[in-house]
Structure formats: C-alpha cells, structure tokens
Design an enzyme around this catalytic site. Structure first.
Site, PDB file in Angstrom:
ATOM      1  N   GLU A 242      21.657  86.210 -45.179  1.00 33.13           N
ATOM      2  CA  GLU A 242      22.759  85.319 -45.562  1.00 33.13           C
ATOM      3  C   GLU A 242      23.930  86.182 -45.992  1.00 33.13           C
ATOM      4  O   GLU A 242      23.841  86.927 -46.960  1.00 33.13           O
ATOM      5  CB  GLU A 242      22.318  84.381 -46.704  1.00 33.13           C
ATOM      6  CG  GLU A 242      23.448  83.583 -47.331  1.00 33.13           C
ATOM      7  CD  GLU A 242      24.248  82.748 -46.324  1.00 33.13           C
ATOM      8  OE1 GLU A 242      23.670  81.870 -45.686  1.00 33.13           O
ATOM      9  OE2 GLU A 242      25.471  82.988 -46.183  1.00 33.13           O
TER      10      GLU A 242
ATOM     11  N   GLY B  74      26.692  85.156 -47.245  1.00 30.02           N
ATOM     12  CA  GLY B  74      27.477  84.573 -48.332  1.00 30.02           C
ATOM     13  C   GLY B  74      28.626  83.788 -47.740  1.00 30.02           C
ATOM     14  O   GLY B  74      29.315  84.247 -46.837  1.00 30.02           O
TER      15      GLY B  74
ATOM     16  N   THR C 193      26.767  75.355 -46.124  1.00 26.56           N
ATOM     17  CA  THR C 193      27.965  74.528 -46.179  1.00 26.56           C
ATOM     18  C   THR C 193      27.780  73.261 -47.015  1.00 26.56           C
ATOM     19  O   THR C 193      28.603  72.944 -47.884  1.00 26.56           O
ATOM     20  CB  THR C 193      28.377  74.138 -44.741  1.00 26.56           C
ATOM     21  OG1 THR C 193      28.628  75.336 -44.004  1.00 26.56           O
ATOM     22  CG2 THR C 193      29.619  73.261 -44.724  1.00 26.56           C
TER      23      THR C 193
ATOM     24  N   HIS D 166      21.002  36.652 -50.383  1.00 29.61           N
ATOM     25  CA  HIS D 166      22.248  35.896 -50.483  1.00 29.61           C
ATOM     26  C   HIS D 166      22.757  35.956 -51.914  1.00 29.61           C
ATOM     27  O   HIS D 166      21.965  35.825 -52.836  1.00 29.61           O
ATOM     28  CB  HIS D 166      22.011  34.431 -50.089  1.00 29.61           C
ATOM     29  CG  HIS D 166      23.259  33.606 -50.191  1.00 29.61           C
ATOM     30  ND1 HIS D 166      24.294  33.719 -49.298  1.00 29.61           N
ATOM     31  CD2 HIS D 166      23.637  32.672 -51.108  1.00 29.61           C
ATOM     32  CE1 HIS D 166      25.267  32.893 -49.638  1.00 29.61           C
ATOM     33  NE2 HIS D 166      24.893  32.245 -50.747  1.00 29.61           N
TER      34      HIS D 166
HETATM   35  C1  LIG Z   1      34.080  69.350 -45.894  1.00 27.27           C
HETATM   36  C2  LIG Z   1      32.786  68.968 -45.209  1.00 27.27           C
HETATM   37  C3  LIG Z   1      32.171  67.781 -45.516  1.00 27.27           C
HETATM   38  C4  LIG Z   1      30.991  67.430 -44.906  1.00 27.27           C
HETATM   39  N1  LIG Z   1      30.417  66.234 -45.217  1.00 27.27           N
HETATM   40  C5  LIG Z   1      29.271  65.866 -44.597  1.00 27.27           C
HETATM   41  C6  LIG Z   1      28.645  64.618 -44.921  1.00 27.27           C
HETATM   42  O1  LIG Z   1      29.128  63.844 -45.753  1.00 27.27           O
HETATM   43  N2  LIG Z   1      27.488  64.302 -44.291  1.00 27.27           N
HETATM   44  C7  LIG Z   1      26.936  65.138 -43.343  1.00 27.27           C
HETATM   45  O2  LIG Z   1      25.892  64.796 -42.783  1.00 27.27           O
HETATM   46  N3  LIG Z   1      27.504  66.325 -43.028  1.00 27.27           N
HETATM   47  C8  LIG Z   1      28.650  66.695 -43.622  1.00 27.27           C
HETATM   48  N4  LIG Z   1      29.213  67.902 -43.316  1.00 27.27           N
HETATM   49  C9  LIG Z   1      28.581  68.768 -42.289  1.00 27.27           C
HETATM   50  C10 LIG Z   1      27.410  69.567 -42.888  1.00 27.27           C
HETATM   51  O3  LIG Z   1      27.836  70.226 -44.046  1.00 27.27           O
HETATM   52  C11 LIG Z   1      26.888  70.565 -41.857  1.00 27.27           C
HETATM   53  O4  LIG Z   1      26.555  69.853 -40.669  1.00 27.27           O
HETATM   54  C12 LIG Z   1      25.640  71.295 -42.340  1.00 27.27           C
HETATM   55  O5  LIG Z   1      25.827  71.825 -43.620  1.00 27.27           O
HETATM   56  C13 LIG Z   1      25.271  72.399 -41.353  1.00 27.27           C
HETATM   57  O6  LIG Z   1      24.151  73.099 -41.829  1.00 27.27           O
HETATM   58  P1  LIG Z   1      23.653  74.440 -41.135  1.00 27.27           P
HETATM   59  O7  LIG Z   1      22.380  74.798 -41.790  1.00 27.27           O
HETATM   60  O8  LIG Z   1      23.706  74.288 -39.669  1.00 27.27           O
HETATM   61  O9  LIG Z   1      24.790  75.517 -41.471  1.00 27.27           O
HETATM   62  P2  LIG Z   1      25.284  76.080 -42.884  1.00 27.27           P
HETATM   63  O10 LIG Z   1      24.845  75.245 -44.007  1.00 27.27           O
HETATM   64  O11 LIG Z   1      26.735  76.333 -42.727  1.00 27.27           O
HETATM   65  O12 LIG Z   1      24.516  77.467 -43.048  1.00 27.27           O
HETATM   66  C14 LIG Z   1      24.822  78.565 -42.253  1.00 27.27           C
HETATM   67  C15 LIG Z   1      24.777  79.816 -43.101  1.00 27.27           C
HETATM   68  O13 LIG Z   1      24.731  80.946 -42.235  1.00 27.27           O
HETATM   69  C16 LIG Z   1      25.465  81.986 -42.817  1.00 27.27           C
HETATM   70  N5  LIG Z   1      25.859  82.923 -41.746  1.00 27.27           N
HETATM   71  C17 LIG Z   1      26.694  82.675 -40.705  1.00 27.27           C
HETATM   72  N6  LIG Z   1      26.803  83.762 -39.929  1.00 27.27           N
HETATM   73  C18 LIG Z   1      26.020  84.719 -40.483  1.00 27.27           C
HETATM   74  C19 LIG Z   1      25.727  86.063 -40.142  1.00 27.27           C
HETATM   75  N7  LIG Z   1      26.242  86.640 -39.040  1.00 27.27           N
HETATM   76  N8  LIG Z   1      24.901  86.773 -40.949  1.00 27.27           N
HETATM   77  C20 LIG Z   1      24.357  86.193 -42.064  1.00 27.27           C
HETATM   78  N9  LIG Z   1      24.596  84.924 -42.428  1.00 27.27           N
HETATM   79  C21 LIG Z   1      25.416  84.196 -41.645  1.00 27.27           C
HETATM   80  C22 LIG Z   1      26.648  81.275 -43.448  1.00 27.27           C
HETATM   81  O14 LIG Z   1      27.231  82.057 -44.486  1.00 27.27           O
HETATM   82  C23 LIG Z   1      26.010  79.990 -43.969  1.00 27.27           C
HETATM   83  O15 LIG Z   1      25.638  80.086 -45.332  1.00 27.27           O
HETATM   84  C24 LIG Z   1      30.400  68.300 -43.947  1.00 27.27           C
HETATM   85  C25 LIG Z   1      31.004  69.518 -43.632  1.00 27.27           C
HETATM   86  C26 LIG Z   1      32.197  69.857 -44.260  1.00 27.27           C
HETATM   87  C27 LIG Z   1      32.835  71.184 -43.919  1.00 27.27           C
END
Ligand SMILES: Cc1cc2nc3c(=O)[nH]c(=O)nc-3n(C[C@H](O)[C@H](O)[C@H](O)COP(=O)(O)OP(=O)(O)OC[C@H]3O[C@@H](n4cnc5c(N)ncnc54)[C@H](O)[C@@H]3O)c2cc1C
Length: 492
Positions: free
Chosen positions: A46, A48, A58, A470
């Site tokens: 990760e 960060g 995220t 209702h």
């Molecule tokens: C403002 C906002 C509001 C949102 N609201 C909603 C909502 O209400 N409901 C909903 O369902 N979804 C919502 N989403 C979308 C949701 O947050 C994402 O779909 C979800 O968090 C994606 O999860 P993930 O595990 O795919 O990626 P992430 O949670 O982004 O995790 C990916 C991680 O990989 C790390 N990473 C990336 N590249 C590298 C690398 N090369 N080396 C090491 N680490 C790396 C990143 O730092 C990050 O921590 C929202 C998004 C945003 C931006």
C-alpha cells in the site's frame, strides 16, 4: 515463510519476499486476509492514499464514508427549506466546518491508523510494504525500496484516482480533488465544482447545503448523463434551484487571484463566450482513472480495456493475451465497470473464496447492481434505463410507470413536489428491468426493486405478494409497481 522486515518503512537492504499471497491495495483488498491465511505468509502493498498517505483505500479515507458524513449535516442545514413548506419556521444559524471536519476525520483517521497498525504490527504472518510497487511479471512486483515480491497468488486491488484536465493552473493550492477538499482548513465561501457525475453532484449538494456559494460546471447540457433520461432532466433542473449551474461550459484555466488566497477560473461556453469567475476553491471532479498505469499492468502483459481497466473473467481472474492467468485476480475500481464500494466488496468475497478454493471457482454477480448518488435530491438506480430496455427487448415489450412521491399519502405529509419513482418492466411477463428514483431517501426506497430483481420476482408478485406499511413513503414503490402494464398473478 520467508523472513522479512515487518514493514518496509525504515528497512535497509532490499530483500526478496516469497509469500503465498500478495495483494496490491489496502482498500477492498485488505479484506482478503481471512483466517485461512493465518498460517501462511501474506504481503500487502500500500503506497498510502492522498497527501497524508493513509491506509485503507478510497471509501474509508476520501470516498463514500467521509462524503456521507458531510452529506448528513448538509441535509440538516437545508432543514428550513422543507420546514417552510410545512408551516414551520426554522433557521440554520451557522455551520462549524472545522469542528465538522475534525469530528469526521478523527473517526475516519482512527480506523485507518488502527487498520494499518493491525496489519503492520499485530499479524505475524503479514508483511506490510508501505510503498508504491510495480509489476515485474504476472505474479511478481518490486517496491520503490527495491524489495522484490514473488508471490504464489496475487490480487490487484489498486483502485482508481481522480483525473485532472491538462489545462493551466491545476497545480495551484486552490485546486482540489475529492482526495483533498474535505480537509480544507475553512469552509470556502465560493466553490467552483467542475464535473457532472456523482462525485461532482454530491459535493455541489454538500457545499451548497452548508451555505457556500456553489457554481457547478458541466461540459454537457445535463447532469448525471448516465442516469435514465427522465431522472437526468429532472435532476438537472432541480439542481439549478439549489446552486448555480453552468451547463455546456468548459473550464479553460485557473489562475491565482490578486490576494493570493483565491483563484480566478476562466470558463468558456458552447458559443465561445468567456467568463472569469473568482472563487476560493476549485474542485475538479471530472472522473476517475484506474491505477493500472501505476502498477505497470500493461508492461507486465496484462490485458486492458480501452478505458484502462484490467480485463478480468467471470471469476475475477486477470486476463493476459485473452487467457485467464491462474492465481492472479483483480477486484474493485481497477477492473470493475462500476466504481462502487459494494461491488468491490462483493468481488473481494468472490476472490477470497476463489483463492481458497481453486478447484471450485465462483463467479461475481453482475445483475441488479444498484447505485445511489447522495446529492440533493438524492438519486438511486438499478438495472436498465428506458433506452437500454427498449434496445434490449423492443419498445413494444417495455412498460414503464413514473410515480410521484407527491401522489402518495406520506408525500402529502412532506408536501413533496420533486420526488419520482420510475420502474421499467417487460410487459410480456412482468420481469423487472430497472428502477430510477429521485427524492428523499431514494437509496433506501429502491431496495424492494433491487430485491425483486435479484430474486427473480415479477413486478406484480413484488407489489402484491407482501404487505406494505401504510402510510409509509415506501408506498411510492408499491404504487409504481402496480402502475406497470404487466400480467397479474396471485394476490396476498
Ligand atoms: C468522493 C467519492 C465518493 C464515493 N462515494 C461512494 C458511495 O457513496 N458509494 C459507493 O458504493 N462508492 C462510492 N465511491 C466509490 C468507492 O469509494 C470505490 O469504488 C471503492 O473505494 C474502490 O475500492 P478499491 O478497493 O477498488 O480501491 P481503493 O479503495 O482506492 O484501494 C486501492 C488502494 O491501492 C493503493 N495503490 C494504488 N496503486 C498502488 C501501487 N502502485 N502500489 C501500492 N499501492 C497502490 C491506493 O493507495 C489505494 O489505497 C466514492 C468514491 C469517491 C472518490
């Protein structure tokens, strides 16, 4: 188990780790470390997230959770508007942004720090690699410190990030993305929000609800263009009642203004007319790109979609040269066509199972995926839009019903004038194809249709096969379903 530093932070000589499982990304990827792995070596990489390099991805740090923690007070601050319709005089005295921000992030940051500590210090079998990594092959990667990881199984869960346009001024301190805007020192008086999708619309509702002057800029004529047309049109005109909307207009540049604290944004509309707008903050929310470039997915030979997402098969296995790669999975925003946390979580459960049971692979569910936009008014949708339904089964087979909240008993209590609940079905057999809702608690009210679609209930069974309380607002869903021209089955 290979010996390794507990964390890459402060480690000296680069080492090679050979875990049974490696994961890139601590968002939804973090949940893969189930008790199954307790006696096996796991590496979690990760880098960060955001300026504070937080752990946990995220949703927790800069997405779903903190935004909704701002949405709620913004809705409360709007209270006087609804109260006035109901003959109650209320006033929102003030909003304490620093207190709100600190309350929200003291909770979020503690969870993030606890998650990092747990992975880094408390689990003997897990090595946290706190650095950016790049693939060196389908099952191997190298960190910035030189640490090499050759894993038996690998999961790519590196997510997506906000896109910034290639125009002057994007590096100014007044320009923010969703990664940074929620941590502002003070509530901005004037905010320009660039974008027409869900992130832009949620922040427009947050800042306008809290009392900032908001201008939202959309290159197109309407907001939320991926929604059903009826919702997109209705929401665009409703949004324009709550904040200033500039449609068919682009951002050309941002420049620091005279006093150094604020910025001047140059806008150009479709006719070529230029306007300079003084604001305190510019929030750019024009979309998110998958982080496949950051992990070097293409260079490692993995197949990508045109929009940069990883190609995966039905079991979430990544694909190289058209073939699934055994033991290498992807999940969440890096591969999904839905940027949604509940989809990433579902895929993580599928991947967790498939990692543990390579001989009994599960498929991830792609039907009846709901989503909500916590803007004002709230939006929710599931399934096909009307044009998609027409394209799929022909207009002669599509039946739709739009039920106004205001035509139900609880809608009268609310004096609601904006809420609408649209359902779409196949008129031949009553199969539900989609639902599109705008209004109070749309994200809750849509769930009966999600459930009916998920369990294969036709529209009439979903409406008449159960009691509806209702006069709850949920009757709007019942009435919408009953308004469809579909075959009638048994009654409760
Ligand atoms: C403002 C906002 C509001 C949102 N609201 C909603 C909502 O209400 N409901 C909903 O369902 N979804 C919502 N989403 C979308 C949701 O947050 C994402 O779909 C979800 O968090 C994606 O999860 P993930 O595990 O795919 O990626 P992430 O949670 O982004 O995790 C990916 C991680 O990989 C790390 N990473 C990336 N590249 C590298 C690398 N090369 N080396 C090491 N680490 C790396 C990143 O730092 C990050 O921590 C929202 C998004 C945003 C931006």
């Amino acid at each position: 188990m290979s010996t390794a530093p507990r964390s890459s932070a402060g480690s000296s000589a680069p080492s090679t780790l050979t875990p049974e499982l490696a994961i890139i990304g601590s968002g939804s990827g973090n949940s893969l470390i189930t008790p199954f792995w307790d006696d096996k070596h796991v590496v979690l990489a990760e880098k960060g997230l955001g300026p504070d390099a937080v752990f946990g991805g995220t949703c927790l740090n800069v997405g779903c959770i903190p935004t909704k923690m701002f949405v709620r007070p913004a809705e409360i601050a709007r209270g006087p508007e609804e109260a006035a319709r109901l003959d109650v005089v209320q006033r929102t005295e003030s909003v304490d942004w620093p207190a709100m921000r600190d309350r929200i992030f003291s909770r979020v940051d503690a969870i993030s720090a606890g998650g990092r500590r747990y992975r880094d210090e408390e689990l003997e079998n897990v090595d946290l690699l706190s650095e950016k990594v790049r693939l060196t092959g389908p099952r191997s990667f190298v960190g910035e410190s030189g640490t090499q990881v050759d894993a038996e199984r690998l999961v790519l869960a590196a997510g997506s990030r906000p896109i910034l346009p290639n125009i002057p001024g994007m590096d100014l301190p007044q320009v923010h993305t969703s990664d940074t805007v929620m941590r502002l020192e003070q509530q901005p008086r004037r905010v320009l929000i660039v974008g027409s999708g869900f992130v832009a619309c949620e922040f427009a509702a947050i800042f306008s609800g809290l009392g900032s002057e908001v201008v939202q800029l959309a290159r197109t004529e309407r907001l939320m263009r991926t929604a059903d047309d009826e919702i997109s049109v209705a929401f665009t005109s409703e949004a324009a009642r709550h904040w200033r909307l500039r449609t068919s207009t682009s951002l050309e540049s941002v420049a620091a203004a005279g006093d150094g604290a604020a910025a001047t944004a140059r806008l150009r509309d479709a006719e070529g007319t230029v306007e300079d707008l003084d604001v305190d903050v510019v929030l750019v929310a024009i979309g998110r790109r998958p982080n496949t470039d950051l992990i070097g997915a293409s260079e490692a030979g993995l197949d990508l979609h045109d929009d940069g997402r990883l190609v995966v098969d039905a079991h979430q296995r990544v694909v190289a040269d058209g073939e699934p790669v055994e033991g290498v999975y992807a999940l969440g925003d890096i591969s999904s066509d839905h940027q949604l946390k509940h989809v990433a979580n579902h895929q993580a459960r599928v991947v967790a199972h498939n990692l543990e049971h390579p001989g009994d692979l599960r498929r991830s569910r792609t039907e009846a995926v709901p989503s909500a936009v916590f803007t004002h008014p709230e939006l929710a949708q599931v399934g096909l839009t009307e044009p998609e339904a027409v394209a799929a089964i022909g207009s002669e087979n599509v039946t739709t019903k739009v039920q106004d909240y205001g035509d139900t008993a609880y809608g009268w209590a609310m004096e609601d004038q904006v809420g609408l609940y649209k359902v779409i079905a196949d008129r031949r057999d009553g199969r539900l194809l989609g639902a599109h809702v705008m209004g109070h608690q749309a994200s809750l009210l849509i769930q009966p249709v999600v459930q009916a679609m998920s369990f294969g209930q036709d529209a009439h069974t979903a409406a008449r096969g159960q009691y509806w309380i209702h006069p709850a607002l949920m009757e709007v869903a019942e009435n919408a379903l009953l308004g469809l021209d579909v075959p009638v089955g048994e009654e409760l």
